[in-house]
Design an enzyme around this catalytic site. Structure first.
Site, PDB file in Angstrom:
ATOM      1  N   TYR A   1       0.834  -1.211   0.000  1.00 30.15           N
ATOM      2  CA  TYR A   1       0.000   0.000   0.000  1.00 30.15           C
ATOM      3  C   TYR A   1       0.869   1.262   0.000  1.00 30.15           C
ATOM      4  O   TYR A   1       0.623   2.212  -0.759  1.00 30.15           O
ATOM      5  CB  TYR A   1      -0.888  -0.053   1.241  1.00 30.15           C
ATOM      6  CG  TYR A   1      -1.933   1.019   1.383  1.00 30.15           C
ATOM      7  CD1 TYR A   1      -3.168   0.898   0.767  1.00 30.15           C
ATOM      8  CD2 TYR A   1      -1.699   2.136   2.183  1.00 30.15           C
ATOM      9  CE1 TYR A   1      -4.149   1.871   0.936  1.00 30.15           C
ATOM     10  CE2 TYR A   1      -2.680   3.104   2.350  1.00 30.15           C
ATOM     11  CZ  TYR A   1      -3.900   2.973   1.729  1.00 30.15           C
ATOM     12  OH  TYR A   1      -4.870   3.936   1.905  1.00 30.15           O
TER      13      TYR A   1
ATOM     14  N   LYS B   1       0.914   4.110  -2.825  1.00 26.59           N
ATOM     15  CA  LYS B   1       0.520   5.476  -2.465  1.00 26.59           C
ATOM     16  C   LYS B   1       1.652   6.478  -2.700  1.00 26.59           C
ATOM     17  O   LYS B   1       1.409   7.613  -3.122  1.00 26.59           O
ATOM     18  CB  LYS B   1       0.031   5.515  -1.010  1.00 26.59           C
ATOM     19  CG  LYS B   1      -1.278   4.757  -0.772  1.00 26.59           C
ATOM     20  CD  LYS B   1      -2.426   5.396  -1.549  1.00 26.59           C
ATOM     21  CE  LYS B   1      -3.771   4.782  -1.225  1.00 26.59           C
ATOM     22  NZ  LYS B   1      -4.887   5.423  -1.971  1.00 26.59           N
TER      23      LYS B   1
HETATM   24  N1  CAA Z   1       5.907  -1.232  14.880  1.00 28.87           N
HETATM   25  C1  CAA Z   1       6.662  -2.205  15.402  1.00 28.87           C
HETATM   26  N2  CAA Z   1       6.221  -3.447  15.592  1.00 28.87           N
HETATM   27  C2  CAA Z   1       4.959  -3.719  15.235  1.00 28.87           C
HETATM   28  C3  CAA Z   1       4.112  -2.758  14.658  1.00 28.87           C
HETATM   29  C4  CAA Z   1       4.632  -1.467  14.497  1.00 28.87           C
HETATM   30  N3  CAA Z   1       3.902  -0.471  13.993  1.00 28.87           N
HETATM   31  N4  CAA Z   1       2.935  -3.324  14.398  1.00 28.87           N
HETATM   32  C5  CAA Z   1       3.023  -4.611  14.778  1.00 28.87           C
HETATM   33  N5  CAA Z   1       4.246  -4.847  15.292  1.00 28.87           N
HETATM   34  C6  CAA Z   1       4.757  -6.085  15.847  1.00 28.87           C
HETATM   35  C7  CAA Z   1       3.839  -6.663  16.896  1.00 28.87           C
HETATM   36  O1  CAA Z   1       4.070  -6.057  18.137  1.00 28.87           O
HETATM   37  C8  CAA Z   1       4.243  -8.128  16.898  1.00 28.87           C
HETATM   38  O2  CAA Z   1       5.457  -8.285  17.607  1.00 28.87           O
HETATM   39  P1  CAA Z   1       5.789  -9.621  18.424  1.00 28.87           P
HETATM   40  O3  CAA Z   1       5.735 -10.750  17.418  1.00 28.87           O
HETATM   41  O4  CAA Z   1       7.161  -9.366  18.942  1.00 28.87           O
HETATM   42  O5  CAA Z   1       4.747  -9.709  19.478  1.00 28.87           O
HETATM   43  C9  CAA Z   1       4.535  -8.361  15.453  1.00 28.87           C
HETATM   44  O6  CAA Z   1       4.763  -7.092  14.851  1.00 28.87           O
HETATM   45  C10 CAA Z   1       3.364  -9.014  14.715  1.00 28.87           C
HETATM   46  O7  CAA Z   1       3.845  -9.308  13.455  1.00 28.87           O
HETATM   47  P2  CAA Z   1       3.075 -10.328  12.532  1.00 28.87           P
HETATM   48  O8  CAA Z   1       3.749 -10.361  11.228  1.00 28.87           O
HETATM   49  O9  CAA Z   1       2.818 -11.610  13.263  1.00 28.87           O
HETATM   50  O10 CAA Z   1       1.743  -9.510  12.392  1.00 28.87           O
HETATM   51  P3  CAA Z   1       0.270  -9.941  12.175  1.00 28.87           P
HETATM   52  O11 CAA Z   1       0.209 -10.947  11.085  1.00 28.87           O
HETATM   53  O12 CAA Z   1      -0.351 -10.237  13.468  1.00 28.87           O
HETATM   54  O13 CAA Z   1      -0.373  -8.556  11.631  1.00 28.87           O
HETATM   55  C11 CAA Z   1      -0.415  -6.382  10.678  1.00 28.87           C
HETATM   56  C12 CAA Z   1       0.413  -7.472  11.313  1.00 28.87           C
HETATM   57  C13 CAA Z   1      -1.351  -6.934   9.609  1.00 28.87           C
HETATM   58  C14 CAA Z   1       0.532  -5.433  10.033  1.00 28.87           C
HETATM   59  C15 CAA Z   1      -1.234  -5.688  11.770  1.00 28.87           C
HETATM   60  O14 CAA Z   1      -0.356  -5.231  12.751  1.00 28.87           O
HETATM   61  C16 CAA Z   1      -2.024  -4.513  11.252  1.00 28.87           C
HETATM   62  O15 CAA Z   1      -3.148  -4.651  10.770  1.00 28.87           O
HETATM   63  N6  CAA Z   1      -1.448  -3.285  11.336  1.00 28.87           N
HETATM   64  C17 CAA Z   1      -2.094  -2.061  10.893  1.00 28.87           C
HETATM   65  C18 CAA Z   1      -1.682  -1.718   9.496  1.00 28.87           C
HETATM   66  C19 CAA Z   1      -2.312  -0.421   9.132  1.00 28.87           C
HETATM   67  O16 CAA Z   1      -2.055   0.616   9.725  1.00 28.87           O
HETATM   68  N7  CAA Z   1      -3.153  -0.413   8.097  1.00 28.87           N
HETATM   69  C20 CAA Z   1      -3.831   0.754   7.721  1.00 28.87           C
HETATM   70  C21 CAA Z   1      -5.144   0.396   7.106  1.00 28.87           C
HETATM   71  S1  CAA Z   1      -6.147   1.814   6.810  1.00 28.87           S
HETATM   72  C22 CAA Z   1      -5.397   2.588   5.534  1.00 28.87           C
HETATM   73  O17 CAA Z   1      -4.503   2.112   4.920  1.00 28.87           O
HETATM   74  C23 CAA Z   1      -5.926   3.955   5.217  1.00 28.87           C
HETATM   75  C24 CAA Z   1      -4.848   4.929   5.198  1.00 28.87           C
HETATM   76  O18 CAA Z   1      -4.448   5.351   4.125  1.00 28.87           O
HETATM   77  C25 CAA Z   1      -4.300   5.437   6.457  1.00 28.87           C
END
Ligand code: CAA
Length: 246
Positions: A152, A156
């Site tokens: 994404y 973008k």
């Molecule tokens: N910084 C550092 N570490 C992070 C993090 C971050 N921002 N986010 C997640 N992590 C870490 C977690 O703490 C976890 O660590 P541990 O394993 O040590 O506990 C680890 O990453 C999880 O990693 P996985 O690969 O296992 O993650 P997952 O499969 O559970 O899911 C994800 C990861 C899908 C990215 C989920 O965190 C998520 O949905 N994040 C949000 C993404 C986001 O902001 N999307 C925006 C959508 S809306 C949009 O896009 C509109 C717009 O324009 C703003």
């Protein structure tokens, strides 16, 4: 303001609907595309109840031929396109080491290829008529990157590269090309982010809240009047102070 003909891609979505309403309330004729006919017809009826007559045309912006057909349909309904808002977009979030080729390609095709596919259909007409407004709806995450959004963020960021090149090529033709980069807005797309992740993100926003779709529509409208003719190639952040790059 002179009434113009506007095409907003993905106009039935969260931010898209607000942009359509804003443009229609400014007196412009507005069209949008859809893929799901039943959903689009229900949306169109809702718009009608609010007093907005919006043309809807079938078409997939990720496909060049389909984009050509949808622009043709939009022009048949409202006339030659003067204002194009490339708003259609999807997310397929996942950390990169787990990301599938499909997650990558779907996002690049819908969010970035779409800008080529749709804009290519309207640019000649704008150049001939010596007036046009092209606006990309990018994202804060194209500016700062985001954990879980390599696809994404790449698309973008690419949209703004597209903006600044088109802005240079078309400035002499009365066409401005700009980007709006929304932050986190309270739409279905953002609500799909797991609640605990979303809470952490919201806590980083200086205004202390998610944005509203109408706050993005306002930013889009800023670029439209003749008084905005000098503003081209800009990237307008509307993100509650979440990212203040310059
Ligand atoms: N910084 C550092 N570490 C992070 C993090 C971050 N921002 N986010 C997640 N992590 C870490 C977690 O703490 C976890 O660590 P541990 O394993 O040590 O506990 C680890 O990453 C999880 O990693 P996985 O690969 O296992 O993650 P997952 O499969 O559970 O899911 C994800 C990861 C899908 C990215 C989920 O965190 C998520 O949905 N994040 C949000 C993404 C986001 O902001 N999307 C925006 C959508 S809306 C949009 O896009 C509109 C717009 O324009 C703003």
């Amino acid at each position: 303001m002179t009434a113009r003909n506007a095409l907003v891609t993905g106009g039935t979505g969260g931010i898209g609907t607000a942009i359509v309403e804003k443009l229609a309330s400014l007196g412009h004729r507005v069209a949008t595309n859809y893929r799901d006919e039943a959903k689009a017809k229900a949306w169109q009826a809702k718009m009608k109840d609010k007093g907005f007559d919006v043309a809807i045309v079938h078409g997939d912006v990720s496909d060049f031929e389909s984009a050509a057909a949808l622009v043709k349909g939009a022009e048949a309904a409202i006339g030659p396109i003067d204002i194009l808002v490339n708003n259609a977009g999807i997310t397929r979030d996942g950390t990169f080491h787990k990301m599938s080729p499909k997650q990558w390609h779907d996002v690049i095709a819908t969010n970035l290829d779409s800008c080529f596919n749709v804009t290519r259909q309207v640019i000649d007409g704008m150049r001939e008529r010596k007036w046009g407004r092209i606006i990309q709806i990018s994202s804060i995450n194209g500016q700062k990157g985001q954990y879980g959004q390599a696809n994404y963020a790449a698309a973008k960021a690419g949209m703004h590269g597209f903006t600044i090149s088109l802005a240079q090529e078309n400035a002499k033709f009365g066409i401005t090309v700009n980007t709006v980069s929304p932050g986190y807005i309270g739409t279905d797309m953002v609500m799909a982010v797991p609640e605990e992740v979303r809470a952490k993100i919201t806590a980083q926003i200086p205004t202390g809240r998610l944005g509203r779709p109408d706050e993005i529509a306002y930013a889009v409208a800023f670029f439209l009047p003749d008084e905005a003719a000098w503003i081209t190639g800009a990237n307008l952040s509307a993100n509650g102070g979440h990212y203040m790059g310059w």
